[in-house]
Design a protein around this motif. Sequence first.
Motif, PDB file in Angstrom:
ATOM      1  N   TYR A 185      25.538  40.069  49.199  1.00 16.48           N
ATOM      2  CA  TYR A 185      26.656  39.323  48.065  1.00 16.48           C
ATOM      3  C   TYR A 185      26.161  38.384  47.354  1.00 16.48           C
ATOM      4  CZ  TYR A 185      28.085  38.026  52.438  1.00 16.48           C
ATOM      5  OH  TYR A 185      28.263  37.971  53.272  1.00 16.48           O
ATOM      6  N   ALA A 188      23.723  37.665  45.030  1.00 18.87           N
ATOM      7  CA  ALA A 188      24.570  38.521  42.878  1.00 18.87           C
ATOM      8  C   ALA A 188      26.011  37.286  42.827  1.00 18.87           C
ATOM      9  CB  ALA A 188      25.539  40.086  43.581  1.00 18.87           C
TER      10      ALA A 188
ATOM     11  N   GLN C  97      22.903  38.583  33.083  1.00 22.45           N
ATOM     12  CA  GLN C  97      23.404  39.301  33.941  1.00 22.45           C
ATOM     13  C   GLN C  97      22.669  39.876  34.819  1.00 22.45           C
ATOM     14  OE1 GLN C  97      25.918  38.648  36.259  1.00 22.45           O
ATOM     15  NE2 GLN C  97      25.997  36.632  35.471  1.00 22.45           N
ATOM     16  N   PHE C 100      23.133  45.444  40.260  1.00 24.33           N
ATOM     17  CA  PHE C 100      21.621  45.804  41.482  1.00 24.33           C
ATOM     18  C   PHE C 100      21.289  47.130  41.441  1.00 24.33           C
ATOM     19  CE2 PHE C 100      23.579  41.738  41.835  1.00 24.33           C
ATOM     20  CZ  PHE C 100      22.163  41.015  41.877  1.00 24.33           C
ATOM     21  N   GLY C 105      26.015  46.168  48.712  1.00 25.90           N
ATOM     22  CA  GLY C 105      24.949  44.941  48.405  1.00 25.90           C
ATOM     23  C   GLY C 105      26.100  43.432  48.135  1.00 25.90           C
ATOM     24  N   ALA C 106      25.813  44.306  46.819  1.00 29.88           N
ATOM     25  CA  ALA C 106      26.051  43.080  45.724  1.00 29.88           C
ATOM     26  C   ALA C 106      27.591  42.867  45.648  1.00 29.88           C
ATOM     27  CB  ALA C 106      25.418  44.079  44.534  1.00 29.88           C
ATOM     28  N   LEU C 107      28.685  43.624  46.224  1.00 34.48           N
ATOM     29  CA  LEU C 107      30.120  43.418  45.902  1.00 34.48           C
ATOM     30  C   LEU C 107      29.910  42.618  47.377  1.00 34.48           C
ATOM     31  CD1 LEU C 107      31.322  46.542  44.417  1.00 34.48           C
ATOM     32  CD2 LEU C 107      31.363  44.216  43.909  1.00 34.48           C
ATOM     33  N   ASP C 108      31.066  41.478  47.341  1.00 36.11           N
ATOM     34  CA  ASP C 108      32.089  41.076  48.414  1.00 36.11           C
ATOM     35  C   ASP C 108      32.998  41.997  49.354  1.00 36.11           C
ATOM     36  OD1 ASP C 108      33.121  39.828  50.963  1.00 36.11           O
ATOM     37  OD2 ASP C 108      32.366  38.021  49.431  1.00 36.11           O
ATOM     38  N   ARG C 109      32.516  42.575  50.250  1.00 36.93           N
ATOM     39  CA  ARG C 109      33.265  44.168  50.932  1.00 36.93           C
ATOM     40  C   ARG C 109      34.470  42.963  50.863  1.00 36.93           C
ATOM     41  NH1 ARG C 109      30.196  46.319  54.919  1.00 36.93           N
ATOM     42  NH2 ARG C 109      28.162  46.125  53.391  1.00 36.93           N
ATOM     43  N   ARG C 110      35.263  41.691  51.521  1.00 37.45           N
ATOM     44  CA  ARG C 110      36.494  41.756  51.697  1.00 37.45           C
ATOM     45  C   ARG C 110      37.163  40.813  50.656  1.00 37.45           C
ATOM     46  NH1 ARG C 110      36.829  39.476  56.896  1.00 37.45           N
ATOM     47  NH2 ARG C 110      37.740  38.355  56.338  1.00 37.45           N
ATOM     48  N   LEU C 111      36.679  41.544  49.788  1.00 42.43           N
ATOM     49  CA  LEU C 111      37.366  40.825  48.659  1.00 42.43           C
ATOM     50  C   LEU C 111      38.238  42.213  47.823  1.00 42.43           C
ATOM     51  CD1 LEU C 111      35.771  37.336  47.367  1.00 42.43           C
ATOM     52  CD2 LEU C 111      38.495  37.740  48.850  1.00 42.43           C
ATOM     53  N   GLU C 119      35.158  36.484  39.365  1.00 41.72           N
ATOM     54  CA  GLU C 119      35.481  35.820  39.227  1.00 41.72           C
ATOM     55  C   GLU C 119      34.182  35.005  38.262  1.00 41.72           C
ATOM     56  OE1 GLU C 119      33.291  36.364  43.204  1.00 41.72           O
ATOM     57  OE2 GLU C 119      32.915  33.955  43.558  1.00 41.72           O
ATOM     58  N   PRO C 120      33.518  36.133  37.780  1.00 46.41           N
ATOM     59  CA  PRO C 120      32.211  35.097  36.309  1.00 46.41           C
ATOM     60  C   PRO C 120      33.637  34.092  36.058  1.00 46.41           C
ATOM     61  CG  PRO C 120      31.979  36.909  36.862  1.00 46.41           C
ATOM     62  CD  PRO C 120      32.898  36.874  37.569  1.00 46.41           C
ATOM     63  N   TYR C 153      39.431  48.106  47.853  1.00 46.53           N
ATOM     64  CA  TYR C 153      38.022  47.128  48.687  1.00 46.53           C
ATOM     65  C   TYR C 153      36.645  48.074  48.405  1.00 46.53           C
ATOM     66  CZ  TYR C 153      41.166  43.862  50.237  1.00 46.53           C
ATOM     67  OH  TYR C 153      41.929  42.593  50.713  1.00 46.53           O
ATOM     68  N   HIS C 155      34.131  49.378  49.401  1.00 44.79           N
ATOM     69  CA  HIS C 155      34.412  50.658  50.687  1.00 44.79           C
ATOM     70  C   HIS C 155      35.060  51.611  49.964  1.00 44.79           C
ATOM     71  CE1 HIS C 155      37.274  48.981  53.215  1.00 44.79           C
ATOM     72  NE2 HIS C 155      37.248  49.837  53.445  1.00 44.79           N
ATOM     73  N   ARG C 169      31.468  43.648  36.086  1.00 39.83           N
ATOM     74  CA  ARG C 169      31.530  42.143  36.614  1.00 39.83           C
ATOM     75  C   ARG C 169      30.169  41.021  36.074  1.00 39.83           C
ATOM     76  NH1 ARG C 169      29.736  40.680  42.849  1.00 39.83           N
ATOM     77  NH2 ARG C 169      28.470  41.178  41.903  1.00 39.83           N
TER      78      ARG C 169
END
Lengths: 292, 310, 336
Positions: A185, A188, C97, C100, C105-111, C119-120, C153, C155, C169
């Motif tokens: 992440y 990314a 951009q 992936f 893996g490319a995403l923040d698993r906490r948001l 975000e961008p 989220y 997951h 994104r």
Amino acid sequence: MPEAPLVLAASTAPPKRRRAAAPALVIFGMAWLMLMLAVAVLADVIAPYAYTALDLRNRLSPPILFGGTWIHPLGTDELGRDVLSRLIYSIRTSLLIAFGATIIGAAVGTSLGFLAAHFRGLVEQAVLALVDFSASLPFLILALAVLAFFGNSLGLLVCLLGLHAWERYARIARGLALAAGAQGYAAAVRGLGASPWRIYGRHVLPNIASTLIVSMTLAFPEVILLESGLSFLGLGVQPPETSLGSMVGYGREYLTRAPWILLTPASVIVLTTLSVSLIGDWLRDGLDPTLR
Amino acid sequence: MLRFIASRLARAALTIAMVVTFAFIVLRLSGDPAQIIMGADAPPEAVDAFRTAWGLDEPIWVQYFSYFWAILQGDLGRSMRDGRDAIVLVTERIPATLALTLPALAIKICLGIPAGIYAALHRNSLADRVVMIIAVAGFTVPSFVLGLLLVLLFAVQLGWLPSGGQESWRHGILPVITLGLGGAAVLARFTRSAMLEVLGQPFIRTASAKGVPWHAVVTGHALPNAAIPTVTIIGFMVGSLIAGAVVVESVFSWPGVGRLLVVAVANRDLAVVQCILLLVAITMVCANLIVDLLYGLLDPRLRAAPGKAA
Amino acid sequence: MKPGGALLEAEGLVRRYAMRRGIMGRAVEVRAVDGVSLKLERGRTLGLVGESGCGKSTTGRLVLGMETPDAGRVSFEGATMPQPGSAAWRKLRARMQMVFQDPLGALDRRLPIATQVAEPLDIHNIGAVSERAARVEALLRAVGLRPDQGALYPHELSGGQRQRAVLARALATDPALLVCDEPISALDVSIQAQVMNLLLDLQEQFGTSMLFVSHDLRAVRQVSHRVAVMYLGRIVEEGEPDAVLHDPAHPYTRALVSAIPHPGRMGQRMVLQGDPPNPADRPSGCAFHPRCPVANSLCAREAPVLKPRADGRLIACHVAHGEVAAGHGFTGQEAA
Ligand SMILES: Nc1ncnc2c1ncn2[C@@H]1O[C@H](COP(=O)(O)OP(=O)(O)OP(=O)(O)O)[C@@H](O)[C@H]1O
Ligand code: SF4
Ligand SMILES: [Mg+2]
């Protein structure tokens, strides 16, 4: 992100782990820690006397259990100072130092770990050399040397103890940041054009917070032990300030005549480190099996 | 393998150089070294003379190199308390310390490792629980508390053993036990988790699935692999032989290096402190070096790697 | 063929990595990308195919400016790529951009997803803060997610939904270039088609140029206007996808094409012989010669250059250009 990081980590980590109910010992540990925190916060309210107040008529009076009176429930020392009051203030000092030092250590270590992961190259080599250096000296010796060179003050003591275990946080932060940056992440988000502050502050730090908190819980009792050891040797907290370790050091003179002066702070040290260790082990096993 | 040894030697040298640099920097930062070493009440002429003698009026990097050079020649300064060579003062204390730390090391290894292995092999059994509780207690009870409790029991209450001093071998019993028990607990805990980690690895399960008898799996696969991390911590203990008894020596008034260090710190006897710091660093680095070389023997991957790359 | 004008041009890109074997092994130099040039026009898609480890992802990262090439240059919209990490570089991220291979893996698993899609917009300060929620909703819809799924989220989404979220994104800043690094290879076959169609739709809708990296020739053909075949860090053949697929000219492309399972063509499958390529130990001459069934002795000595054939197809092969007669390869000789 209103929730505490720990709760969040536990509830969102994809392979959902069953959260077993805390074992009795851990609950005891938490209760004891709460009690200690309450004592530290409320010290001024609950301490029956000032910790320097002398009561020359009641010198070396024993605690209640040893046939003492309610005037001094835990007895008094050679100068008639109330052991309970001294204990309460000592808990405050020791916890304050341990918290301050643990937070400093985590902040310094994590920042250096991030720097190493971000800049790689020379910065990383320098950080790793520093890690090697701190791992190659027993911390107590290093601390003693610094105290010898600089003399003693409370601020210095906190900063010095803060350096304890910094290398652990640095290793963890660097490793996890590198892993997140390789394909994950963090890479990314970097590709989105985020600044390093945003990458590390908004994404990497929250993601590794649970691991860092577990490490802090494991380092905290070590800091308490170090502080009390130094104070016991007379090289840590200096009179008139008092800490758990310096109480033991002082009480040692009266080991035969008034063992309670030494036994009460000693058991508080043991119970507190034990509690935090139990909590730390439990958190580690539950949250982060990768940490040893 | 030669490359490997060379690179480790270089790292060891670098670490020691860093310790020297650290001492140098700290000495500079802590104030005027001439004043500190000569004492606050020394006459100004004496301080000036000292400054010239030690080249303290030279540029800082010249000072740094001459400092380094002096240390390389074994010149570690004089104690400001009795004016004797710091190195002599420290080395004459070493036997006393070793008299405590060596037997303690034996206790740690003979008690800690078997207990850890046993606990891991009988995970969650009663024995495991007991070992772990003792091990956690051993870690959380500071050595000065343990030592004083032992004194209270065996010297004050029972009167079996002396409480301090160094007159006979009986004086050494309590300090050795204090040191040994704490270390054994740490080692037991560590060995157990190293063992458990190895036992959870796929190759262990494969080996036992292939019908290799369990005791052969343990002795042939699990123990050597678990030994790798355990050796690290033993290395650290060996490295602490010289100054690993600071607190315990103070508790039992044992005239070793640790006691000397505490007194030197209290008196700000910088030459002695610096000398002990260096000695400890050197022992520690040597112990780490040996551990690294042992790794090469224990871990076939590390041994094979250079051959493949060449 | 719509006229476009070059959006992105890369010339002679080289990227070397030092790879260390074991803890104290000597560093071996790996040429992950060894002289790649490519050109991408506006609104078009260039497909990049090749075996695992041939340098496709590295090329993608170089083209995006995520890494600096050791040689060669990349220019985007006529300007040279700024230094990675610089302010200008960060600003440019809004225009280019990446999508992936591994969306989880490319995403923040906490948001939650919506926060990450927004975000961008936050980073590049696009639009008023109050309008961003609406923009995020529109983006989620555009990639086929329900706006309420923005609260989930990573997951909690399926693989295909995650990839859609990553796409949303990536499209948030309306980029001119999208590098898709094996965007479908981690997905179920049934979902692969959906995501492919989505990419095509989005390109039509937003006019985005794409560099589509994959080891699947068929997928590349479906989305690309041109296709480049890579082998050991170099492009060995480049042309129109249909032409390349129907009439592969380079022996390596031929092997790739024949490896595509085709009903009723089982007998003609040509299997690649010899070891898979190792970029740390590049063969002399044509890097493909140890595995090439028609390699000639010249092939082991001299590297063929990528040059156009009469019909415009770019090929790097001595035999395909008719410079030498087809040989019998080296695989058999080595065995003898
Ligand atoms: N950061 C790196 N450090 C060292 N070597 C690298 C690095 N990135 C790539 N390589 C090497 O460069 C070569 C090309 O890698 P790359 O990821 O570009 O291949 P790829 O074509 O994308 O393969 P795949 O289809 O498996 O994704 C590989 O041999 C790889 O080992
Ligand atoms: S024929 Fe020669 S040049 Fe062409 S691909 Fe085979 S080996 Fe390379
Ligand atoms: Mg790739």
